[in-house]
Design a protein around this motif. Structure first.
Motif, PDB file in Angstrom:
ATOM      1  N   GLN A   1       2.728  -2.213 -10.944  1.00  0.00           N
ATOM      2  CA  GLN A   1       3.029  -2.886  -9.678  1.00  0.00           C
ATOM      3  C   GLN A   1       2.223  -4.182  -9.530  1.00  0.00           C
ATOM      4  O   GLN A   1       2.700  -5.162  -8.943  1.00  0.00           O
TER       5      GLN A   1
ATOM      6  N   ASP B   1      -2.989   0.450 -10.314  1.00  0.00           N
ATOM      7  CA  ASP B   1      -1.528   0.437 -10.414  1.00  0.00           C
ATOM      8  C   ASP B   1      -1.113  -0.823 -11.182  1.00  0.00           C
ATOM      9  O   ASP B   1      -0.641  -1.809 -10.605  1.00  0.00           O
TER      10      ASP B   1
ATOM     11  N   LEU C   1      -3.677  -4.253  -6.170  1.00  0.00           N
ATOM     12  CA  LEU C   1      -3.038  -3.159  -6.904  1.00  0.00           C
ATOM     13  C   LEU C   1      -3.725  -2.906  -8.243  1.00  0.00           C
ATOM     14  O   LEU C   1      -3.845  -1.759  -8.691  1.00  0.00           O
ATOM     15  N   GLN C   2      -4.200  -3.986  -8.860  1.00  0.00           N
ATOM     16  CA  GLN C   2      -4.912  -3.816 -10.118  1.00  0.00           C
ATOM     17  C   GLN C   2      -6.216  -3.053  -9.892  1.00  0.00           C
ATOM     18  O   GLN C   2      -6.577  -2.174 -10.691  1.00  0.00           O
TER      19      GLN C   2
ATOM     20  N   ASP D   1      -6.326  -0.581   0.968  1.00  0.00           N
ATOM     21  CA  ASP D   1      -5.143  -0.256   1.762  1.00  0.00           C
ATOM     22  C   ASP D   1      -5.007  -1.208   2.953  1.00  0.00           C
ATOM     23  O   ASP D   1      -3.904  -1.655   3.287  1.00  0.00           O
TER      24      ASP D   1
ATOM     25  N   HIS E   1       0.256  -3.522 -20.525  1.00  0.00           N
ATOM     26  CA  HIS E   1       1.524  -2.769 -20.343  1.00  0.00           C
ATOM     27  C   HIS E   1       2.190  -2.513 -21.685  1.00  0.00           C
ATOM     28  O   HIS E   1       2.686  -1.409 -21.956  1.00  0.00           O
TER      29      HIS E   1
ATOM     30  N   GLN F   1      -6.669  -0.889  -7.688  1.00  0.00           N
ATOM     31  CA  GLN F   1      -6.281   0.492  -7.419  1.00  0.00           C
ATOM     32  C   GLN F   1      -5.758   1.192  -8.666  1.00  0.00           C
ATOM     33  O   GLN F   1      -5.434   2.385  -8.619  1.00  0.00           O
TER      34      GLN F   1
END
Length: 223
Positions: free
Chosen positions: A183, A180, A175-176, A149, A218, A178
């Motif tokens: 995103q 996500d 983000l990866q 963060d 994805h 995390q």
């Protein structure tokens, strides 16, 4: 002086004016000359100091290049870098020196020391390019410590500036981590798009690999 009728009257008027104002005129001239020569002396001093800083920094770069072959050179490099920081903090050479010290700290795994060096650079209000690279390195430090963060927060001001490509790619990495993936993929793709618009695009095969990998994930998720 045309208002006076005779040369004697003109001469007498000049004498009176000089008696009343001459002292202040001389003082004004002296102060003006002092300001001119003082400014020139200050400029000459600044040029001399910049030359000294440049020489020390050149020695630092040469010493830094030798460290891989001769680790004992690091002590000399650290001394030169500290000399620049202590004596020439307003010069860009000192800012670059602090970045080198931060690099050594990261190699040692001493992230706190690295952060201290990077924050010092920012405190000196460096030129925009140096500021952006320093902020990017701070974000990488947060990422390395899994402070995801904090890393995203540090990256936010960089997403539309000169360091946008690197910042967006790092944002994708965070983000990866995390989890996500959508995103993260979007951040990688944006980094690629921004890079393509640059006058001198970066060659980043790793970014392309990240895009391909997340695109496959994805696509599999959608199936």
């Amino acid at each position: 002086m045309d208002t006076y009728r005779t040369e004697e009257e003109q001469l007498e008027a000049i004498k009176r004016w000089w008696q009343e104002n001459g002292k202040f005129t001389v003082i004004g001239v002296v102060l003006a000359l002092a300001a001119v020569f003082g400014w020139r002396g200050w400029n000459a001093h600044q040029v001399e100091r910049a030359g000294d800083a440049s020489l020390i920094y050149d020695n630092l770069l040469q010493t830094d290049q030798l460290i891989e072959r001769d680790p004992t050179k690091r002590a000399t490099a650290e001394h030169l870098a500290t000399t620049l920081k202590d004596g020439f903090s307003a010069h860009s050479y000192a800012h670059y020196a602090a970045l080198i010290l931060a690099k050594y700290a990261v190699k040692d795994g001493d992230y706190a020391a690295a952060e201290t060096e990077l924050q010092w650079v920012l405190d000196q209000q460096p030129e925009p390019a140096v500021k952006a690279q320093t902020q990017l390195r701070l974000a990488r430090l947060e990422y390395a410590q899994q402070n995801y963060d904090a890393a995203l927060t540090a990256l936010q001001p960089l997403l539309d500036g000169a360091a946008a490509v690197q910042a967006l790619e790092l944002r994708g990495d965070v983000l990866q981590k995390q989890g996500d993936f959508p995103q993260a993929l979007a951040a990688y793709q944006q980094a690629k798009a921004v890079n393509a618009q640059q006058q001198s695009p970066l060659n980043s095969p790793l970014l392309e690999m990240k895009i391909n990998s997340l695109s496959a994930i994805h696509a599999a998720a959608e199936e």
